[in-house]
Design a protein around this motif. Structure first.
Motif, PDB file in Angstrom:
ATOM      1  N   GLU A 784       0.897  -1.295   0.203  1.00 39.67           N
ATOM      2  CA  GLU A 784       0.011  -0.117   0.129  1.00 39.67           C
ATOM      3  C   GLU A 784       0.874   1.260  -0.086  1.00 39.67           C
ATOM      4  OE1 GLU A 784      -2.580  -0.048   3.283  1.00 39.67           O
ATOM      5  OE2 GLU A 784      -3.824  -1.825   2.728  1.00 39.67           O
ATOM      6  N   GLU A 785       1.880   1.453   0.508  1.00 46.69           N
ATOM      7  CA  GLU A 785       2.876   2.452   0.878  1.00 46.69           C
ATOM      8  C   GLU A 785       3.608   2.629  -0.477  1.00 46.69           C
ATOM      9  OE1 GLU A 785       6.424   3.725   3.699  1.00 46.69           O
ATOM     10  OE2 GLU A 785       4.442   3.305   4.619  1.00 46.69           O
ATOM     11  N   VAL A 786       3.763   1.509  -1.022  1.00 44.09           N
ATOM     12  CA  VAL A 786       4.326   1.684  -2.539  1.00 44.09           C
ATOM     13  C   VAL A 786       3.687   2.328  -3.449  1.00 44.09           C
ATOM     14  CG1 VAL A 786       5.343   0.447  -4.473  1.00 44.09           C
ATOM     15  CG2 VAL A 786       6.270  -0.224  -2.075  1.00 44.09           C
ATOM     16  N   LEU A 802       9.732   0.905  -1.046  1.00 42.67           N
ATOM     17  CA  LEU A 802      10.410  -0.212  -1.792  1.00 42.67           C
ATOM     18  C   LEU A 802      11.145  -1.072  -1.124  1.00 42.67           C
ATOM     19  CD1 LEU A 802      10.998   1.421  -5.180  1.00 42.67           C
ATOM     20  CD2 LEU A 802       9.536  -0.494  -4.779  1.00 42.67           C
ATOM     21  N   ARG A 803      11.843  -0.509  -0.127  1.00 46.32           N
ATOM     22  CA  ARG A 803      12.897  -1.498   0.720  1.00 46.32           C
ATOM     23  C   ARG A 803      12.066  -2.319   1.599  1.00 46.32           C
ATOM     24  NH1 ARG A 803      13.540  -0.295   5.804  1.00 46.32           N
ATOM     25  NH2 ARG A 803      15.244  -1.524   6.778  1.00 46.32           N
ATOM     26  N   THR A 804      11.029  -1.401   2.246  1.00 43.32           N
ATOM     27  CA  THR A 804      10.377  -2.093   3.246  1.00 43.32           C
ATOM     28  C   THR A 804       9.540  -3.381   2.645  1.00 43.32           C
ATOM     29  OG1 THR A 804       9.828  -0.225   4.450  1.00 43.32           O
ATOM     30  CG2 THR A 804       8.346  -2.104   5.032  1.00 43.32           C
ATOM     31  N   LEU A 805       9.063  -3.152   1.580  1.00 43.37           N
ATOM     32  CA  LEU A 805       8.554  -4.180   0.621  1.00 43.37           C
ATOM     33  C   LEU A 805       9.312  -5.376   0.394  1.00 43.37           C
ATOM     34  CD1 LEU A 805       5.796  -5.577  -0.539  1.00 43.37           C
ATOM     35  CD2 LEU A 805       6.349  -4.125  -2.838  1.00 43.37           C
ATOM     36  N   THR A 811       9.517 -13.861  -1.779  1.00 38.34           N
ATOM     37  CA  THR A 811       9.792 -14.416  -2.819  1.00 38.34           C
ATOM     38  C   THR A 811      11.522 -14.015  -3.417  1.00 38.34           C
ATOM     39  OG1 THR A 811       8.942 -12.708  -4.239  1.00 38.34           O
ATOM     40  CG2 THR A 811       7.170 -14.354  -3.359  1.00 38.34           C
ATOM     41  N   THR A 812      11.696 -14.342  -4.435  1.00 40.08           N
ATOM     42  CA  THR A 812      12.923 -13.885  -5.103  1.00 40.08           C
ATOM     43  C   THR A 812      12.816 -12.545  -5.688  1.00 40.08           C
ATOM     44  OG1 THR A 812      12.252 -14.871  -7.133  1.00 40.08           O
ATOM     45  CG2 THR A 812      13.446 -16.368  -5.734  1.00 40.08           C
ATOM     46  N   ASP A 813      11.615 -11.832  -5.656  1.00 42.66           N
ATOM     47  CA  ASP A 813      11.560 -10.536  -5.861  1.00 42.66           C
ATOM     48  C   ASP A 813      12.411  -9.620  -5.338  1.00 42.66           C
ATOM     49  OD1 ASP A 813       9.999 -11.199  -8.032  1.00 42.66           O
ATOM     50  OD2 ASP A 813       8.008 -10.936  -7.056  1.00 42.66           O
ATOM     51  N   ARG A 814      12.699 -10.121  -3.964  1.00 46.31           N
ATOM     52  CA  ARG A 814      13.527  -9.195  -2.926  1.00 46.31           C
ATOM     53  C   ARG A 814      14.518  -8.248  -3.480  1.00 46.31           C
ATOM     54  NH1 ARG A 814      15.282 -10.901   3.046  1.00 46.31           N
ATOM     55  NH2 ARG A 814      12.988 -11.319   3.167  1.00 46.31           N
ATOM     56  N   ILE A 815      15.635  -9.112  -4.378  1.00 42.21           N
ATOM     57  CA  ILE A 815      16.561  -8.498  -4.856  1.00 42.21           C
ATOM     58  C   ILE A 815      16.159  -7.452  -5.866  1.00 42.21           C
ATOM     59  CG2 ILE A 815      18.823  -8.618  -6.238  1.00 42.21           C
ATOM     60  CD1 ILE A 815      18.972 -10.036  -3.682  1.00 42.21           C
ATOM     61  N   ASP A 816      15.313  -7.630  -6.629  1.00 42.03           N
ATOM     62  CA  ASP A 816      15.008  -6.564  -7.566  1.00 42.03           C
ATOM     63  C   ASP A 816      14.218  -5.467  -6.994  1.00 42.03           C
ATOM     64  OD1 ASP A 816      15.620  -8.064  -9.942  1.00 42.03           O
ATOM     65  OD2 ASP A 816      13.692  -9.083 -10.111  1.00 42.03           O
ATOM     66  N   LEU A 817      13.554  -5.651  -5.939  1.00 37.44           N
ATOM     67  CA  LEU A 817      12.925  -4.553  -5.076  1.00 37.44           C
ATOM     68  C   LEU A 817      13.991  -3.569  -4.593  1.00 37.44           C
ATOM     69  CD1 LEU A 817       9.975  -6.382  -3.467  1.00 37.44           C
ATOM     70  CD2 LEU A 817       9.679  -4.256  -5.238  1.00 37.44           C
ATOM     71  N   LEU A 818      14.950  -4.348  -4.106  1.00 35.43           N
ATOM     72  CA  LEU A 818      16.138  -3.539  -3.253  1.00 35.43           C
ATOM     73  C   LEU A 818      16.824  -2.874  -4.195  1.00 35.43           C
ATOM     74  CD1 LEU A 818      17.277  -6.101  -0.653  1.00 35.43           C
ATOM     75  CD2 LEU A 818      16.428  -3.615  -0.223  1.00 35.43           C
ATOM     76  N   ARG A 819      17.177  -3.224  -5.571  1.00 39.73           N
ATOM     77  CA  ARG A 819      17.673  -2.433  -6.494  1.00 39.73           C
ATOM     78  C   ARG A 819      16.858  -1.261  -7.002  1.00 39.73           C
ATOM     79  NH1 ARG A 819      18.581  -7.775  -9.390  1.00 39.73           N
ATOM     80  NH2 ARG A 819      20.711  -8.304  -9.087  1.00 39.73           N
ATOM     81  N   ALA A 820      15.580  -1.484  -6.979  1.00 38.18           N
ATOM     82  CA  ALA A 820      14.723  -0.130  -7.317  1.00 38.18           C
ATOM     83  C   ALA A 820      14.756   0.462  -6.182  1.00 38.18           C
ATOM     84  CB  ALA A 820      13.127  -0.965  -7.645  1.00 38.18           C
TER      85      ALA A 820
END
Length: 959
Positions: A784-786, A802-805, A811-820
């Motif tokens: 929601e915050e994103v 994005l970092r909190t999410l 899931t493996t999306d964590r790395i991509d979200l941190l890059r974003a």
């Protein structure tokens, strides 16, 4: 070399106390400021001890400034302060400009135009006190001095407030303040004196009654004969060892022919303070009718008066007054030739109380007219009018109003309030009452008194025009919103009614009222509906470049960005911005229009809620440079005006900007400065700073006074509530944290505040829920915050979301979200949040087996955390780096990075060439504090002088 007290005035059983005061004089000669309170009941000998100490100080070469509070003059605006300082400035007239330089110039109006040549119309109380403090320091530059204040329980409130302020800032200042006071005379004075007595530099000297032995010694001295021990004991019991009452008892006994023998003990029994007072009256009555008249006139004059005043007040001829004064002097009732004063305040109190009430009131009114006809200042006339009964006299109202105006111009609104309340009793109805009510309400506002709005509202009912009612409504509403939040709903209704009565809905006054209504109504859920409805009307207005237009633009920019959820709103706002763009760009353009190139600050001042609405918009939109620019100007304006509140608000806002940027050193310095003057505005950001540094106990202590119930209804309480939740998470008290976050989120959703840049409560709640195993709810809140942050063009808020999410993502999306998140935070100046995302990214890479790839972001994150002065985050980065096999560097314990926040701030100002007094004035601290910080700085930078500072700071920054 210590002071020799053997040459002091003879005082019975006061050797130890006098030696103690001599020690304080010695200390202040060494530059160690002291404040001494000599306390005890009436007649115990406080005045004698103060006089003896003053003589010792003069013998030691210290100038002595003396003042005395009196019951009659307890309302004089800074009356005691003026007694202290005016003679010192007259004696040093050639140095007057130097003594009143810098912030001390604010004291010029307090002491009168003749002293400083000031042309200011009105000085506010905090400004006046700040100026007087710096005048004290400027006087002390030439050498230590003693300020001696007798009967401080009768001092005016403004002088006592200054004394309280000074008491906390005497360390390292060559000033000794000696105060004689007794408790129970004036409750307001008791409260302020209690604050003074709790200060670290205060030495409280409690005077004890005389012993039986001392009583016998005094009896022997007066009788010039042997005194029976039984007789001495009886006199001691009758007077409880009080020196004044003992002397008066001896007068009465000798007048009755009673010898100091055991056989006469029964004649002493039953004697006491009341009988002593009667004996004084009997002694006076036995002189002559003129002596009685002169004694009464002197009592009405306050205990001191010239022979001319006694002649006019007593309605006597000069010869009669002369003879009466001679008789009273011989009877030891009065002292002095011209002016004449009572031998002791107790004598004045006894005589004054003996005058019938009606006669007292008549004499006081007569005395007031005598002084007025001789051209005496209005406050001296008013002092007697306060003691006279109401008579419905227009002249009385005019004199009291003039005295109130003089008090306001000196920065003493408490005195103005006292005069105007008395004037109100003189004006039951009509234009006079309306005029007094309006000025009384304004004075109460300046004195921070709770009844201000009531008198202003009452004045509205008798105002002759809608415009005047509108002005009064504006003042009343500001007092209610800022000082009595529980009455903000009534304030909004008041403003709404005043706007509706104005004939021109788009007049400058109408828009000023509208701007205040919006600023106040947006703070609480109970008034949010009114706020939303009125905002709808403001969007459609054509706003120009007039002062009131700017106030409405400030509201539009701030509240629209805070609301942050409806694109249509930003389209409407774009019309006022003159161009379209992202929501943040549009809001910032409108905020800059509101600021008007500095005009808003000049018009509203550095303590204006509406100025901060505009400047806050800029930091909410991540425009830290622009916000910092305006806040810096506000801080400078507050320094020039001596506005303590403005300094606190600007400092708290600058702390927020520095914290969001990740400069924790500067942020803490600003927050600490704000905490001294405006603590509630700095508490949330200061707690955030302390959490980053692992100082949990300190953060807990700061939050302790804020016991917010779950239904606390105020926008500005939500950051404090969220900060407490973050502390509870760090303390491992997740359930309490969720209680706070739920209350915070419920309030903000109800408003609704959708911009996560204000309070990212969803991120905090998501992390707490994730830690508790509630992964799905945590992911929902983070997502929601994103979604809320993404369309607003707020890289810091979006990066945090994005970092909190990523952290709660399973899931493996964590790395991509941190890059974003890193990509967003690289666009901002938010170095601390950038460091956090980099460290999370490196940690995630390490956990997925990419140890070599993890090292660069971890090193970068460690470097950023180190420069942000965030040791908790830096330690985590070091641990992660060690886990990858790297060898991270240890934190600095010397050099620039080892300086505390305040040390760094002081060092930077000193490196720019500012002197110790200039730095102290700029930071609203004492010169001693500045010197202490500089000494610590020299040690950490391994230097020895101020001239080496600039080079050492530059060299340390490049290493």
């Amino acid at each position: 070399m210590g002071i020799d007290v053997s040459q002091a005035l003879p005082l019975l059983e006061r050797d130890s106390e006098l030696a103690e005061l001599a020690g304080d004089i010695d200390s202040v000669r060494s530059g160690m400021g002291r404040l001494v309170v000599v306390e005890g009941p009436a007649g115990i000998g406080k005045t004698g001890l103060l006089g003896a100490a003053g003589s010792l100080a003069e013998e030691a070469g210290l100038p002595v400034a003396r003042a005395r509070g009196t019951e009659l003059e307890a309302g004089f605006a800074f009356g005691v302060v003026r007694q202290l300082f005016e003679p010192l400035l007259r004696d040093r007239s050639r140095q007057r400009a130097r003594l009143l330089r810098g912030a001390a110039g604010l004291a010029a109006e307090v002491l009168g135009p003749s002293v400083g040549g000031s042309q200011r119309a009105t000085v506010r109380l905090p400004e006046a006190i700040h100026g007087l403090y710096w005048l004290t320091l400027n006087l002390a530059e030439r050498g230590p001095f003693l300020a001696s204040i007798d009967d401080a329980h009768w001092a005016d409130p403004s002088s006592l407030r200054f004394l309280s302020y000074l008491a906390g800032r005497l360390e390292g200042v060559g000033v000794l303040v000696m105060v004689a006071a007794r408790r129970g005379e004036a409750p307001a004075a008791d409260d302020l004196l209690e604050v003074v007595m709790r200060e670290r530099v205060t030495n409280v000297v409690q005077l004890r009654p005389l012993s039986v032995g001392a009583t016998a010694s005094l009896l022997g001295r007066e009788y010039q004969d042997e005194v029976a021990p039984e007789f001495a004991r009886a006199c001691h019991d009758a007077t409880r060892g009080n020196p004044f009452y003992l002397r008066e008892l001896i007068h009465a006994l000798r007048a009755d022919g009673i010898d100091p023998t055991a056989a006469q003990v029964s004649r002493v029994a039953g004697q006491g303070p009341a009988s002593v007072a009667r004996s004084v009256l009997t002694r006076i009555a036995g002189l002559s009718p003129a002596a009685v008249s002169v004694a009464r006139a002197l009592a009405v004059l306050g205990g001191e008066g010239t022979r001319r005043a006694l002649t006019e007040v007593g309605s006597l001829d000069q010869d009669s007054v002369g003879a009466a004064v001679d008789g009273l002097t011989a009877a030891e009732v009065v002292v002095g030739a011209d002016p004449v004063s009572f031998a002791h305040p107790i004598v004045r109190a006894s005589i004054y109380a003996d005058i019938p009430a009606g006669e007292r009131a008549r004499l006081q009114l007569h005395t007031a007219r005598v002084f007025a006809s001789s051209g005496a200042p209005a406050e001296r006339v008013a002092a007697h009018l306060l003691a006279a009964g109401p008579a419905g006299d227009r002249w009385v109202i005019d004199m009291l109003s003039e005295a109130a105006g003089d008090a306001l111009s000196r920065g003493a609104p408490d005195s103005a309030v006292a005069y105007l309340k008395r004037a109100l009793a003189e004006a039951p109805a009509g234009d006079d009452r309306h005029r007094v009510l309006a000025l009384l309400g304004r004075s109460e506002c300046l004195a921070y008194q709770s009844g201000a709005s009531a008198h202003l509202i009452e004045a509205m009912d008798t105002a002759s025009t809608a415009e005047e009612r509108g002005e009064l409504a504006l003042q009343a509403a500001q007092a209610m919103i800022m000082r009595d939040p529980d009455r903000s709903e009534a304030a909004i209704e008041l403003l709404d009614r005043a706007i509706g009565e104005l004939p021109e809905p788009d007049s400058q006054l109408s828009m000023r009222l509208e701007a205040q209504l919006l600023a106040g109504a947006g703070l609480k859920l109970s008034t949010r509906r009114v706020h939303a409805e009125r905002m709808n009307g403001v969007y459609s207005k054509r706003l120009g470049d007039e002062p009131a237009d700017r106030l409405l633009l400030a509201n539009l920019a701030n509240w629209t960005l805070l609301e942050g959820r409806t694109p249509g709103r930003f389209e409407e706002l774009a019309r006022h911005a003159g161009a379209a763009g992202t929501p943040a760009e549009v809001a910032c353009r409108v905020a800059e229009r509101a600021l008007g190139g500095g005009r808003l600050l000049r018009e509203e001042g550095p303590d204006s809620q509406l100025f901060y609405l505009a400047s806050w918009t800029l930091w909410l939109a991540d425009r830290f440079d622009r916000s910092d620019n305006w806040l810096g100007q506000a801080l400078e304006d507050a320094r020039e005006r001596g506005s303590v509140l403005g300094y606190g608000l600007a400092s708290a806002s600058q702390a927020e900007v520095a914290y969001r940027r990740g400069d924790l050193t500067l942020a803490e310095a600003h927050a600490r400065a704000a905490a001294d003057t405006s603590p509630e505005d700095a508490v949330a950001v200061l707690v955030g700073i302390l959490l980053e540094q692992g100082r949990l106990d300190e953060a807990d202590h700061i939050l302790a006074p804020y016991r917010m119930p779950p239904d606390a209804d105020h926008l500005l309480l939500q950051p404090i509530r969220a900060a407490r939740a973050r502390l509870r998470i760090a303390q491992g008290r997740a359930q309490e944290a969720m209680t706070d976050l739920h209350a915070c989120g419920t309030w903000l959703e109800a408003w609704p505040v959708k911009n996560p840049s204000f309070v990212p409560w969803r991120s905090s709640a998501a992390l707490a829920l994730n830690h508790a195993g509630e992964h799905e709810r945590a992911r929902q809140l983070a997502a929601e915050e994103v979604a809320l942050a993404e369309p607003l063009d707020l890289p810091r808020a979006y990066g945090i979301a994005l970092r909190t999410l990523a952290v709660v993502e399973q899931t493996t999306d964590r790395i991509d979200l941190l890059r974003a998140a890193i990509a967003q935070l690289e666009r901002s100046e938010a170095r601390l949040e950038h460091a956090r995302a980099l460290i999370d990214y490196g940690a995630s890479l390490r956990r997925t087996g990419h140890r070599a790839d993890a090292r660069p972001p971890l090193r970068q994150g460690l470097d950023l955390a180190h420069h942000c002065r965030a040791p908790v985050l830096a330690e985590r980065a070091r641990e992660e780096l060690l886990a990858t096999g790297a060898r991270p560097r240890r934190p600095a314990v010397t050099g620039r990075d080892a300086l505390t926040s305040t040390e760094a701030r002081v060092a930077n100002l000193a490196a720019e060439g500012q002197s110790t007094p200039e730095i102290a004035q700029a930071l609203f601290v004492t010169p001693k504090t500045v010197e202490t910080h500089l000494a610590h700085t020299y040690q950490k930078l391994n230097i020895h002088a101020r001239t080496e500072l600039a080079h050492a700071l530059r060299a340390s920054a490049t290493r």
